[in-house]
Design a protein around this motif. Structure first.
Motif, short mmCIF file in Angstrom:
data_model
loop_
_atom_site.label_atom_id
_atom_site.label_comp_id
_atom_site.label_asym_id
_atom_site.label_seq_id
_atom_site.Cartn_x
_atom_site.Cartn_y
_atom_site.Cartn_z
N MET A 14 0.77 -0.66 0.11
CA MET A 14 -0.24 0.02 -0.37
C MET A 14 0.80 1.06 -0.12
SD MET A 14 -2.70 -1.33 3.31
CE MET A 14 -3.59 0.26 3.81
N SER A 15 0.25 2.40 -0.24
CA SER A 15 1.17 3.75 -0.56
C SER A 15 1.41 4.04 1.21
CB SER A 15 0.44 4.64 -1.33
OG SER A 15 -0.65 5.42 -0.18
N ASP A 16 2.54 4.37 1.13
CA ASP A 16 2.97 4.89 2.33
C ASP A 16 1.66 5.34 3.23
OD1 ASP A 16 4.93 3.72 3.00
OD2 ASP A 16 6.44 5.18 1.52
N GLN A 17 1.10 6.41 2.65
CA GLN A 17 -0.37 7.27 2.97
C GLN A 17 -1.11 6.72 3.51
OE1 GLN A 17 -2.23 9.71 0.04
NE2 GLN A 17 -3.36 10.99 2.37
N HIS A 18 -1.27 5.49 3.13
CA HIS A 18 -2.42 4.81 3.47
C HIS A 18 -1.43 3.17 3.64
CE1 HIS A 18 -5.72 7.05 1.06
NE2 HIS A 18 -4.46 6.57 0.72
N ALA A 19 -0.82 3.06 4.65
CA ALA A 19 0.06 1.88 4.53
C ALA A 19 -0.21 2.07 6.34
CB ALA A 19 1.00 1.29 4.48
N PRO A 20 -0.87 0.68 7.17
CA PRO A 20 -1.06 0.56 8.71
C PRO A 20 0.72 0.83 8.84
CG PRO A 20 -0.95 -1.39 7.51
CD PRO A 20 -1.14 -0.36 6.34
N SER A 21 0.76 1.24 10.31
CA SER A 21 1.81 1.26 10.78
C SER A 21 2.58 0.50 11.60
CB SER A 21 2.03 2.59 11.93
OG SER A 21 0.81 2.12 12.96
N ARG A 22 4.18 0.03 10.78
CA ARG A 22 4.56 -1.76 11.30
C ARG A 22 5.78 -1.10 12.69
NH1 ARG A 22 3.82 -4.40 6.12
NH2 ARG A 22 1.87 -4.82 5.99
N ALA A 57 2.89 -9.01 8.77
CA ALA A 57 3.19 -7.14 9.89
C ALA A 57 4.53 -6.70 10.22
CB ALA A 57 2.69 -7.21 11.09
N VAL A 58 5.25 -6.98 9.14
CA VAL A 58 6.71 -6.85 8.70
C VAL A 58 6.38 -5.98 7.06
CG1 VAL A 58 7.65 -8.87 10.03
CG2 VAL A 58 7.74 -8.85 7.58
N GLU A 59 8.20 -4.81 6.83
CA GLU A 59 8.33 -4.43 5.96
C GLU A 59 9.86 -5.45 5.14
OE1 GLU A 59 9.08 -0.11 6.48
OE2 GLU A 59 7.07 0.02 7.08
N VAL A 67 17.00 -9.97 1.20
CA VAL A 67 15.58 -9.60 1.57
C VAL A 67 16.49 -9.18 3.04
CG1 VAL A 67 12.60 -10.19 1.92
CG2 VAL A 67 15.22 -11.49 -0.34
N THR A 68 15.22 -7.83 3.46
CA THR A 68 15.81 -7.35 4.65
C THR A 68 14.47 -7.63 5.15
OG1 THR A 68 17.54 -6.15 3.68
CG2 THR A 68 16.57 -4.90 5.59
N LEU A 69 13.78 -7.37 6.51
CA LEU A 69 12.57 -7.16 6.80
C LEU A 69 13.24 -6.07 8.04
CD1 LEU A 69 12.83 -11.49 7.64
CD2 LEU A 69 11.23 -10.36 5.75
N ALA A 70 11.76 -5.45 8.29
CA ALA A 70 11.62 -5.01 9.60
C ALA A 70 10.55 -5.14 10.09
CB ALA A 70 12.25 -3.78 9.10
N GLY A 71 10.67 -5.21 11.42
CA GLY A 71 9.51 -5.15 12.47
C GLY A 71 9.57 -5.47 13.80
N PRO A 73 10.21 -8.05 17.10
CA PRO A 73 11.13 -8.73 16.67
C PRO A 73 10.57 -10.01 16.82
CG PRO A 73 11.40 -7.48 18.34
CD PRO A 73 10.53 -6.45 17.96
N ASP A 74 10.04 -10.81 16.98
CA ASP A 74 9.14 -11.85 16.99
C ASP A 74 8.53 -12.12 15.85
OD1 ASP A 74 9.01 -12.04 19.57
OD2 ASP A 74 8.11 -11.72 20.53
N GLU A 75 8.20 -10.69 15.44
CA GLU A 75 7.54 -11.15 13.65
C GLU A 75 8.47 -11.32 12.90
OE1 GLU A 75 3.29 -10.77 12.74
OE2 GLU A 75 4.03 -11.24 14.73
N VAL A 76 8.84 -10.53 12.53
CA VAL A 76 10.44 -11.39 11.69
C VAL A 76 11.21 -12.25 11.85
CG1 VAL A 76 12.65 -9.88 11.63
CG2 VAL A 76 10.81 -7.95 12.02
N MET A 77 11.57 -12.77 12.81
CA MET A 77 11.34 -14.52 12.89
C MET A 77 10.57 -15.30 12.08
SD MET A 77 12.22 -16.77 16.77
CE MET A 77 10.18 -16.55 17.19
#
Length: 365
Positions: A14-22, A57-59, A67-71, A73-77
């Motif tokens: 989704m665009s940054d304007q509408h994307a949920p905050s993570r 719920a990761v970026e 592949v870089t995962l951000a979010g 810690p548990d979700e990234v794992m």
């Protein structure tokens, strides 16, 4: 760690304007082996990576095979484990589909401790026919299949769509092909017919056939259709109503009783005592869908209490999470389970009292 990377796909995000905050507390980079085809891993239009983002719920940002995962810690794992399982599945030669990615994500959410890897579950091949493989699709289904291998009698109890009958029949065909048994016997109680059989047209066999049709349909998925009439004529495969098994001793056979919730306790005892030497039995049913006349006990409901602790006999319970039909079927089953649980609480007087509905203005007496 690298600086900000471009998103892997503008279509999948989704665009940054509408994307949920993570939460972005953790950033971790996964390097995909060069031997893995990135298009197969990421999916058309990066569809699979979009599923990973939604599931945990990761970026996700991609640069080459990094592949870089951000979010959180548990979700990234979890997202990293999901990518690892996706790579493992591709290495087995299977293709990845959105359904497969969803199933792996669900299994990882459900896992506690060192359970089986989802890739191992989805790669367990029971039977192959005409280029199509039959495999378990959930952790419970894998345990069900393993229990059938380990016990002489197995009860598979669960709602519609959990694969309990289909997998049992696949194991039966596998046992026949491996020459572990000489024949397969598939049976169902023709409860729905009851006294109405006499009003149906045709011979007794023709009247009963519609109640056995689901078993024939499954057979056609597992055996070449042209060979089925020959196997039926030779008695290598027998599809019969439960009543036809009375008085027989079934040796060297793989026997599947479907819709067992529609047996009476006496019928269940009759069926189980048909077991002969070198045979295996699988009993399947859904205790929430009993079609017996009111006041008649279901043999499947009481059998666990009667046979509890008997050696070489096991019960496996499948749930709404094991439904492998349309996603909506699982939600329907879960909703009915919740409704039944609420009714049981109300009957026991333990459910919270519902507040009376407020009367509309002008309607007071």
């Amino acid at each position: 760690m690298e600086g900000t990377l471009p998103p892997y796909s503008q279509k999948a995000r989704m665009s940054d304007q509408h994307a949920p905050s993570r939460p972005t507390g953790t950033r971790h980079t996964v390097v995909v082996p060069n031997s893995i085809d990135m298009v197969s891993l990421f999916g058309p239009g990066d569809e699979h990576l979009a599923q990973v983002e939604r599931a945990y719920a990761v970026e996700i940002h991609v640069r080459g095979n990094r592949v870089t995962l951000a979010g959180d810690p548990d979700e990234v794992m979890l997202a990293e484990r999901l990518l690892d399982e996706m790579v493992a599945i591709l290495r087995t030669g299977q293709g990845l589909t959105p359904e497969t990615v969803d199933r792996v994500a669900t299994m990882l959410r459900q896992q506690r401790g060192g359970e089986e890897r989802p890739a191992d579950v989805l790669s367990l091949n029971i039977l192959s026919n005409r280029g199509r493989s039959i495999r378990p699709k959930t952790l419970n289904q894998k345990r069900y299949v393993e229990t059938i291998d380990q016990h002489t009698i197995t009860f598979g109890i669960g709602p519609a769509g959990t694969g309990k009958t289909y997998l049992a029949m696949a194991k039966a065909v596998q046992a026949l092909q491996a020459k572990q048994v000489n024949r397969i016997i598939l049976s169902r109680p023709a409860v729905e017919a009851g006294e109405k059989l006499g009003f149906l047209p045709g011979t007794l066999s023709e009247k009963i056939d519609p109640y056995l049709r689901p078993l024939y349909d499954a057979l056609h998925d597992m055996i070449d259709p042209e060979s089925i009439p020959k196997l039926l004529a030779a008695g290598t495969i027998e599809v019969a109503p439960l009543a036809y098994l009375r008085g027989r001793s079934l040796n060297d056979s793989f026997i599947v009783l479907d819709e067992a919730q529609n047996t009476t306790p006496e019928q269940m005892k009759m069926f189980l005592t048909r077991l002969g030497f070198g045979s295996k039995i699988v009993v399947t049913g859904d205790v929430t869908q009993v079609d017996l006349p009111s006041g008649t006990s279901s043999g499947l409901r009481v059998v666990e209490e009667i046979l509890d602790g008997v050696e070489d006999l096991a019960f496996v319970r499948l749930t709404a999470q094991d439904v492998v039909r349309h996603k909506l079927v699982g939600r329907i089953v879960a909703a009915y389970d919740a409704f039944d649980a609420e009714k049981q609480q109300e009957a026991a007087g333990t459910a919270p009292r519902k507040r009376p509905k407020t009367q509309k203005k002008g309607m007071e007496k």
